[in-house]
Design a protein around this motif. Structure first.
Motif, PDB file in Angstrom:
ATOM      1  N   PHE A   1       0.875  -1.183  -0.062  1.00  7.78           N
ATOM      2  CA  PHE A   1      -0.004   0.112  -0.093  1.00  7.78           C
ATOM      3  C   PHE A   1       1.145   1.121  -0.102  1.00  7.78           C
ATOM      4  O   PHE A   1       1.951   1.292   1.030  1.00  7.78           O
ATOM      5  CB  PHE A   1      -0.871   0.007   1.314  1.00  7.78           C
ATOM      6  CG  PHE A   1      -1.752   1.472   1.670  1.00  7.78           C
ATOM      7  CD1 PHE A   1      -2.222   1.960   0.664  1.00  7.78           C
ATOM      8  CD2 PHE A   1      -1.749   1.833   2.740  1.00  7.78           C
ATOM      9  CE1 PHE A   1      -3.013   3.115   0.564  1.00  7.78           C
ATOM     10  CE2 PHE A   1      -2.483   3.018   2.829  1.00  7.78           C
ATOM     11  CZ  PHE A   1      -3.001   3.774   1.879  1.00  7.78           C
ATOM     12  N   ALA A   2       0.884   2.029  -0.954  1.00  9.70           N
ATOM     13  CA  ALA A   2       1.831   3.301  -1.358  1.00  9.70           C
ATOM     14  C   ALA A   2       1.618   4.127  -0.055  1.00  9.70           C
ATOM     15  O   ALA A   2       3.069   4.706   0.196  1.00  9.70           O
ATOM     16  CB  ALA A   2       1.325   4.065  -2.517  1.00  9.70           C
TER      17      ALA A   2
ATOM     18  N   MET B   1       2.461  -4.116   3.924  1.00  6.15           N
ATOM     19  CA  MET B   1       2.476  -5.170   3.167  1.00  6.15           C
ATOM     20  C   MET B   1       1.101  -5.821   2.936  1.00  6.15           C
ATOM     21  O   MET B   1       0.569  -6.196   4.203  1.00  6.15           O
ATOM     22  CB  MET B   1       3.458  -6.184   3.552  1.00  6.15           C
ATOM     23  CG  MET B   1       3.453  -7.454   2.580  1.00  6.15           C
ATOM     24  SD  MET B   1       4.619  -7.023   1.110  1.00  6.15           S
ATOM     25  CE  MET B   1       6.407  -7.080   2.049  1.00  6.15           C
ATOM     26  N   ILE B   2       0.415  -5.856   1.999  1.00  5.38           N
ATOM     27  CA  ILE B   2      -1.057  -6.297   1.931  1.00  5.38           C
ATOM     28  C   ILE B   2      -1.267  -7.539   1.389  1.00  5.38           C
ATOM     29  O   ILE B   2      -2.509  -8.212   1.249  1.00  5.38           O
ATOM     30  CB  ILE B   2      -1.917  -4.948   1.163  1.00  5.38           C
ATOM     31  CG1 ILE B   2      -1.249  -4.986  -0.322  1.00  5.38           C
ATOM     32  CG2 ILE B   2      -1.693  -3.716   1.969  1.00  5.38           C
ATOM     33  CD1 ILE B   2      -2.365  -3.693  -0.983  1.00  5.38           C
ATOM     34  N   LYS B   3      -0.461  -8.115   0.929  1.00  3.75           N
ATOM     35  CA  LYS B   3      -0.382  -9.374   0.437  1.00  3.75           C
ATOM     36  C   LYS B   3       1.099 -10.291   0.471  1.00  3.75           C
ATOM     37  O   LYS B   3       1.831  -9.519   0.489  1.00  3.75           O
ATOM     38  CB  LYS B   3      -0.790  -9.388  -1.113  1.00  3.75           C
ATOM     39  CG  LYS B   3      -0.934 -10.772  -1.613  1.00  3.75           C
ATOM     40  CD  LYS B   3      -1.200 -10.640  -3.175  1.00  3.75           C
ATOM     41  CE  LYS B   3      -2.048 -11.937  -4.081  1.00  3.75           C
ATOM     42  NZ  LYS B   3      -0.819 -12.992  -3.680  1.00  3.75           N
TER      43      LYS B   3
ATOM     44  N   ASN C   1      -2.345   0.052  -8.893  1.00  2.00           N
ATOM     45  CA  ASN C   1      -1.704   1.408  -9.580  1.00  2.00           C
ATOM     46  C   ASN C   1      -1.177   0.909 -10.792  1.00  2.00           C
ATOM     47  O   ASN C   1      -0.210   0.613 -11.074  1.00  2.00           O
ATOM     48  CB  ASN C   1      -0.600   2.053  -8.626  1.00  2.00           C
ATOM     49  CG  ASN C   1      -0.395   3.548  -9.264  1.00  2.00           C
ATOM     50  OD1 ASN C   1      -0.452   3.543 -10.452  1.00  2.00           O
ATOM     51  ND2 ASN C   1       0.105   4.538  -8.380  1.00  2.00           N
ATOM     52  N   THR C   2      -2.121   1.007 -11.794  1.00  2.00           N
ATOM     53  CA  THR C   2      -1.830   0.587 -13.085  1.00  2.00           C
ATOM     54  C   THR C   2      -0.609   1.260 -13.997  1.00  2.00           C
ATOM     55  O   THR C   2       0.226   0.848 -14.798  1.00  2.00           O
ATOM     56  CB  THR C   2      -2.939   0.531 -14.071  1.00  2.00           C
ATOM     57  OG1 THR C   2      -3.582   1.629 -14.201  1.00  2.00           O
ATOM     58  CG2 THR C   2      -3.920  -0.612 -13.432  1.00  2.00           C
ATOM     59  N   ASP C   3      -0.568   2.672 -13.676  1.00  3.43           N
ATOM     60  CA  ASP C   3       0.399   3.338 -14.207  1.00  3.43           C
ATOM     61  C   ASP C   3       1.853   3.048 -13.971  1.00  3.43           C
ATOM     62  O   ASP C   3       2.832   2.958 -14.553  1.00  3.43           O
ATOM     63  CB  ASP C   3      -0.018   5.128 -14.026  1.00  3.43           C
ATOM     64  CG  ASP C   3      -1.259   5.305 -14.954  1.00  3.43           C
ATOM     65  OD1 ASP C   3      -1.439   4.758 -15.663  1.00  3.43           O
ATOM     66  OD2 ASP C   3      -1.565   6.649 -14.370  1.00  3.43           O
ATOM     67  N   TYR C   4       1.872   2.912 -12.503  1.00  2.00           N
ATOM     68  CA  TYR C   4       3.413   2.481 -11.957  1.00  2.00           C
ATOM     69  C   TYR C   4       3.516   1.034 -12.411  1.00  2.00           C
ATOM     70  O   TYR C   4       4.755   0.845 -12.464  1.00  2.00           O
ATOM     71  CB  TYR C   4       3.148   2.494 -10.382  1.00  2.00           C
ATOM     72  CG  TYR C   4       4.487   2.137  -9.582  1.00  2.00           C
ATOM     73  CD1 TYR C   4       5.656   3.289  -9.738  1.00  2.00           C
ATOM     74  CD2 TYR C   4       4.883   1.060  -9.271  1.00  2.00           C
ATOM     75  CE1 TYR C   4       6.487   2.956  -9.161  1.00  2.00           C
ATOM     76  CE2 TYR C   4       5.938   0.728  -8.576  1.00  2.00           C
ATOM     77  CZ  TYR C   4       7.097   1.640  -8.605  1.00  2.00           C
ATOM     78  OH  TYR C   4       8.140   1.330  -7.894  1.00  2.00           O
TER      79      TYR C   4
ATOM     80  N   VAL D   1       2.430  -1.653  -6.497  1.00  2.00           N
ATOM     81  CA  VAL D   1       2.027  -0.550  -5.657  1.00  2.00           C
ATOM     82  C   VAL D   1       0.379  -0.329  -5.872  1.00  2.00           C
ATOM     83  O   VAL D   1       0.136  -0.536  -6.824  1.00  2.00           O
ATOM     84  CB  VAL D   1       2.692   0.777  -5.800  1.00  2.00           C
ATOM     85  CG1 VAL D   1       1.784   1.968  -4.961  1.00  2.00           C
ATOM     86  CG2 VAL D   1       4.027   0.726  -5.787  1.00  2.00           C
ATOM     87  N   TYR D   2      -0.251  -0.499  -4.619  1.00  2.00           N
ATOM     88  CA  TYR D   2      -1.744  -0.430  -4.624  1.00  2.00           C
ATOM     89  C   TYR D   2      -2.151   0.952  -4.064  1.00  2.00           C
ATOM     90  O   TYR D   2      -1.512   1.526  -3.099  1.00  2.00           O
ATOM     91  CB  TYR D   2      -2.400  -1.385  -3.956  1.00  2.00           C
ATOM     92  CG  TYR D   2      -2.320  -2.709  -4.839  1.00  2.00           C
ATOM     93  CD1 TYR D   2      -3.508  -3.338  -5.412  1.00  2.00           C
ATOM     94  CD2 TYR D   2      -1.049  -3.614  -4.881  1.00  2.00           C
ATOM     95  CE1 TYR D   2      -3.226  -4.541  -5.972  1.00  2.00           C
ATOM     96  CE2 TYR D   2      -1.045  -4.735  -5.545  1.00  2.00           C
ATOM     97  CZ  TYR D   2      -1.945  -4.985  -6.158  1.00  2.00           C
ATOM     98  OH  TYR D   2      -2.033  -6.269  -6.926  1.00  2.00           O
TER      99      TYR D   2
END
Length: 693
Positions: A419-420, A425-427, A461-464, A486-487
């Motif tokens: 999570f940015a 750590m989310i996973k 975050n698809t751009d990242y 990153v999410y």
């Protein structure tokens, strides 16, 4: 009577005949003496009178010849004379004959030849008065000498080797080579270029092909004078060659990154390496759908130098690009033909569908490119861009110049899901294993679009993800490689009126590592922000002004702004600059600088109260100073709170761990709890003291 007279007459006739015969023989003897013996005797006598005792020009053979001739003539005369006498004696005279003794013939007296002085033969070398040897003792022949050439050490004078040439005709000159035949190493001792005897036709080079001197000498007539005794000695000085240690030029590298108007990378970074002082010339590439930003140079040239800054090339989206044009990509891999292992970083070709492409080979140390052809003899390096992604493999074969490293277990590749905002750590990470040098690949389509963690939904975050897509393919290395996905809290589609928004300000070096605590600006969507005050240098680092983020704008969702810095050398002890604190009212507190030249640590904190603002509370940060040789013990930061009633933004300084964490890092909740307890205790003590007063 008549018969008696007849007999007497016959006797007289016989006697007359005999007398005539005797007279004839005597005449013959006289003729012989007059025509042969007397002239020879005259010549012989004349020769003896003309001879000088010192002359040795006539051969004794002539004397012998004269003597033999005289002896032969005398013998003939003697024989004739004896025959005549014998005939006379054989007659039977009719009267008494008185026998007379024949006179003795006096034999010519043989004269003794003078003794000859010893002479030289034509093959003898005779040392003459001019100090040279002449063949046969004839000074008209070329003079020769016994020549000796000595080669000596120029510094010590020690004899290194000698060359001797007996009876050398000095008019012809002489050439001598100072090499192993004389016991001299031509790689160690050489004739210098300015030596008077140097022969430029015999150059000597070192193992690198550099001229180090000469090994031949050439002597002329004047270089070989006689010592008067038929000898000549020439001394040639040789210099000992010592190879100069030329320092190997230091290699210098810098990188060139390609980013769009949002500082998002649009292609992989290129690294350029060269020797210090070497010139370079780089033409920046063009990318489909992008054009160079206004004012951006399209090329650069210069010289490799130490401490070179990395370069960022800026592009903007090209609005004139036809969106209907479909693009395709080809990944070019470089593979060992024997092991089927990748031996270099893959290349990517992007172009319009239907266009032809050419996969270019690379120069790879220890390998030779293997050119391949189809049945028609056409090269297999070309192809056509298609809608589907393609992989083109180029093969190489080891040439044995570089021994391939023994394969070992790599550190692997770990894909982290973060999570940015607070680096949670989310996973569970995904880990890939393999041998060093083996290829790895992970399909980014398998990256989940959403992750639910502790009851909250996080969006990819698809751009990242697009900016780091090339990291999901590569080669295993010895060290662990981490890929951070990153999410965010929302996917940008939900826009409530009071949506919470934030902007996290990161301070990274050129490798993407944090060098300072990040700053979090929170508010609601539409709130204005200004981060221009962060666009300054940090101790030990210089701000890369070519990669500045957007300094002013409005909050819209949860985003990040990144300042990039380049590390600089700092050789001065002490004199560290404290961090500047910031407050929401726009005032800045400056921390005192701690100086300790002995390596001690100072924890001096300075503060500067901000001006009172009816809407905003001032925040002061205490800066910590330390010696340049040691790491600060404490690094405190104060958090300012806001009583903002006009939707102004608050700035919170967070620790560097709130960025993307390093391997092995984890948050410590006990530190947070300890801080809260300390603040509560301090506040309670102050209240009780005031109440007591």
């Amino acid at each position: 009577m008549t018969e008696l007279k007849r007999k007497q007459a016959e006797q007289l006739i016989k006697k007359a005949s005999k007398n005539r015969k005797k007279a004839t023989n005597l005449l013959m003897c006289g003729a012989i003496l007059s025509t042969t013996v007397l002239p020879l005797t005259t010549v012989f006598a004349s020769t003896l009178m003309d001879k000088q005792p010192t002359e040795q020009t006539e051969s004794s053979t002539v004397d012998s010849s004269v003597e033999e001739t005289v002896e032969d003539t005398t013998s003939v005369f003697s024989d004739t004379y004896q025959e005549t006498v014998q005939e006379t004696n054989d007659e039977e005279p009719d009267f008494d004959v008185v026998e007379q003794q024949s006179p003795a013939v006096e034999q010519p007296k043989e004269e003794q030849a003078p003794v000859a002085t010893p002479r030289y033969t034509e093959n003898d070398w005779v040392l003459m008065e001019d100090g040279y040897y002449h063949l046969g003792g004839d000074i008209r022949n070329e003079g020769t000498l016994d020549v000796t050439v000595n080669f000596v050490d120029k510094e010590t004078g020690a004899l290194l080797g000698s060359y001797f040439s007996p009876k050398h005709e000095v008019n012809l000159g002489m050439s001598v080579i100072a090499d192993e035949d004389l016991g001299i190493n031509p790689q160690e001792y050489v004739v210098e270029e300015d030596n008077q005897y140097v022969d430029y036709g015999w150059a000597t080079y070192d193992e690198d092909g550099n001229l180090i001197g000469y090994r031949g000498v050439k002597l002329g007539y004047s270089d070989m004078p006689t010592d008067g005794k038929g000898n000549s000695t020439v001394t040639v000085q040789l210099k000992k060659y010592v190879k100069e240690e030329v320092p190997t030029p230091e290699e210098v590298s810098f990188t060139v990154s390609y980013v769009d108007e949002n500082n998002k990378q649009i292609s992989e970074t290129d690294t350029y390496t060269g020797e210090e002082g070497q010139e370079y010339w780089i033409n920046f590439p063009e990318f489909y759908g992008y054009k160079f930003a206004e004012g951006q140079a399209i090329e650069m040239q210069g010289t490799y130098e130490k401490g070179m800054a990395n370069v960022t090339v800026h592009y903007v989206k090209d609005d004139e690009t036809d969106p209907s044009v479909e693009m395709g990509t080809v990944t070019v891999k470089h593979v060992d033909i024997d092991t089927n292992k990748e031996i270099a970083t893959p290349d990517t070709i992007t172009d319009e569908v239907g266009m032809g492409y050419w996969a270019s080979e690379k120069e790879i140390e220890g390998y030779d490119f293997v050119e391949e052809f189809d049945e028609d003899g056409s090269s297999l390096q070309g192809g056509t861009i298609t809608t589907e992604p393609q992989t083109h493999v180029l093969h190489y074969k080891s040439n044995g110049e570089v021994t391939p490293p023994t394969q070992e277990q790599s550190g692997g590749v770990t894909i982290n899901f973060w999570f940015a905002l607070n680096s949670t750590m989310i996973k569970e990470p995904i880990h890939l294993d393999g041998k060093v040098g083996e290829s790895y690949s992970y399909d980014i389509a398998d990256i989940p679009a959403t992750i639910t963690y502790e009851g909250r939904t996080f969006y990819l975050n698809t751009d990242y993800l697009t900016s780091i897509a090339d990291q999901f393919e590569g080669t295993f290395a010895k060290e662990l490689k981490e890929i951070n996905v990153v999410y965010d809290l929302d996917n940008g589609t939900v826009t409530p009126e009071n949506q919470e928004s934030s902007l996290e300000v990161l301070f990274l070096d050129q490798n993407g590592d944090p060098i300072k605590d990040s700053v979090l600006i929170e508010g609601t969507k539409g709130d204005k922000y200004d981060i221009s005050k962060f666009a300054t240098d940090i101790k030990g680092y210089t701000l890369d002004k070519t990669k500045l983020p957007t300094l002013t704008g409005t909050l819209d969702g949860n985003n990040q702004a990144v300042f990039y810095f380049t590390e600089v050398d700092d050789t001065t002890n002490g004199g560290n600059t404290g961090d500047n604190g910031s407050d929401n009212g726009g005032n800045t507190g400056n921390g005192d600088n701690g100086n300790n030249s002995n390596g001690g640590t100072d924890n001096n904190s300075g503060s500067n109260s901000g001006n009172t603002n009816s809407n905003d509370a001032d925040t002061n940060n205490s800066g910590n100073g330390s010696s340049s040789n040691n790491t600060p013990i404490n690094n405190n930061s104060n958090t300012g709170s806001s009583n903002n009633t006009n939707n102004s933004t608050n700035t919170t300084q967070t620790s560097s761990t709130e960025g993307l964490p390093q391997t092995g890092e984890s948050s410590n909740p006990w530190l947070t709890a300890s801080g809260i307890v300390t603040m509560a205790s301090t506040t309670l003590a102050w209240v009780l003291k005031r109440k007591h007063g």
